[in-house]
Design an enzyme around this catalytic site. Structure first.
Site, PDB file in Angstrom:
ATOM      1  N   CYS A  74       0.960  -1.210  -0.081  1.00  0.00           N
ATOM      2  CA  CYS A  74      -0.073   0.008   0.026  1.00  0.00           C
ATOM      3  C   CYS A  74       1.001   1.243   0.197  1.00  0.00           C
ATOM      4  O   CYS A  74       1.826   1.358   0.820  1.00  0.00           O
ATOM      5  CB  CYS A  74      -0.807   0.093   1.215  1.00  0.00           C
ATOM      6  SG  CYS A  74      -1.721   1.314   1.586  1.00  0.00           S
ATOM      7  N   CYS A 183      -0.690   3.882  -6.506  1.00  0.00           N
ATOM      8  CA  CYS A 183      -1.469   3.426  -5.652  1.00  0.00           C
ATOM      9  C   CYS A 183      -1.407   1.791  -5.903  1.00  0.00           C
ATOM     10  O   CYS A 183      -1.622   1.700  -7.200  1.00  0.00           O
ATOM     11  CB  CYS A 183      -2.870   3.949  -5.373  1.00  0.00           C
ATOM     12  SG  CYS A 183      -4.035   3.080  -4.338  1.00  0.00           S
TER      13      CYS A 183
END
Length: 257
Positions: A74, A183
């Site tokens: 992440c 992302c």
């Protein structure tokens, strides 16, 4: 050096499976444990303290599963929490950061775009990385709403198409020749993005680089698994979303954590 314990991965949801796929492709014999904290997605709108607390919770869960290395799959958690995680735990951590370096190095127009969460773009780690490339114009765009739609299984929805046009068209106008996906959820949008971007604009994500770094640390410090390949997937939200992104090839267990 042999180590049969699993690689642990966590993300704010299902997006980190793009990183999992890259690691699994490079290291097919490794056992893995993947944790999707979808109940708390997206991390990108949370404070640094909230992101750190969630990252610690996720790390503790993976350590309970005997993870030998932890991949923070992440971008937002990496840029906001990995320094503190490394200070607090003995296990090696692999982070995922926007691939600014290859984009800035290879750009011919000296204009690159980065699509990322607010938490990543406002982080100290990201801004330090940007400072290195003073000669490159970096067009930053927060992907408001994208993670939520992906978590809801709405990758091909009209709303997704509308948002991507809104975010990408100013980058095209700014003459970018590289788009960095900042992302781990966003690689699932590549087919959609390719329909919008001119063909000469290259898309970069971090999956392969993270997989290679994971392999390097395992070889040098932790140990590889020469035979195996068992995979456990956990989520604290609807298992169907994670199962669907994995093409229903693996059992997904719902756990409250």
């Amino acid at each position: 050096m042999v180590n049969h314990n699993p690689i642990g991965l966590f993300d704010s949801g299902i997006g980190g499976t793009s990183i999992w796929s890259a690691i699994h492709e490079l290291l097919p014999h490794e056992n893995t444990v993947y944790l999707a904290d979808s109940k708390n997605a997206p991390y990108g709108q949370k404070s640094k303290d909230e992101i750190l607390a969630l990252s610690i919770k996720n790390t503790e869960f993976l350590l309970e599963q005997n993870a030998k290395i932890i991949v923070v799959a992440c971008n937002t958690a990496t840029t906001n929490a990995i320094k503190e995680l490394r200070a607090q735990y003995d296990v090696p951590f692999i982070g995922i950061e926007p691939a600014i370096k290859p984009a800035a190095t290879h750009s011919k127009t000296q204009n690159i775009g980065i699509l990322a969460t607010k938490g990543t773009l406002s982080s100290e780690l990201f801004n330090k990385a940007v400072e290195i490339y003073q000669d490159t114009h970096i067009v930053e765009q927060v992907g408001f709403g994208l993670v939520q739609l992906i978590e809801e299984g709405k990758i091909d929805s009209p709303e997704m198409t509308r948002l991507l046009h809104e975010y990408l068209e100013p980058m095209i106008a700014a003459n970018i020749d590289y788009l960095v996906l900042g992302c781990s959820h966003y690689p699932y949008l590549i087919p959609q993005i390719q329909k919008i971007l001119p063909k000469h604009i290259k898309i970069i994500d971090s999956g392969e680089a993270v997989a290679r770094q994971t392999q390097k640390v395992l070889e040098e410090k932790v140990g590889l698994n020469p035979s195996g390949g068992e995979h456990a997937f956990y989520t604290n939200a609807d298992p169907k979303v994670l199962s669907d992104i994995l093409h229903n090839q693996y059992e997904v267990v719902r756990r409250d954590f």
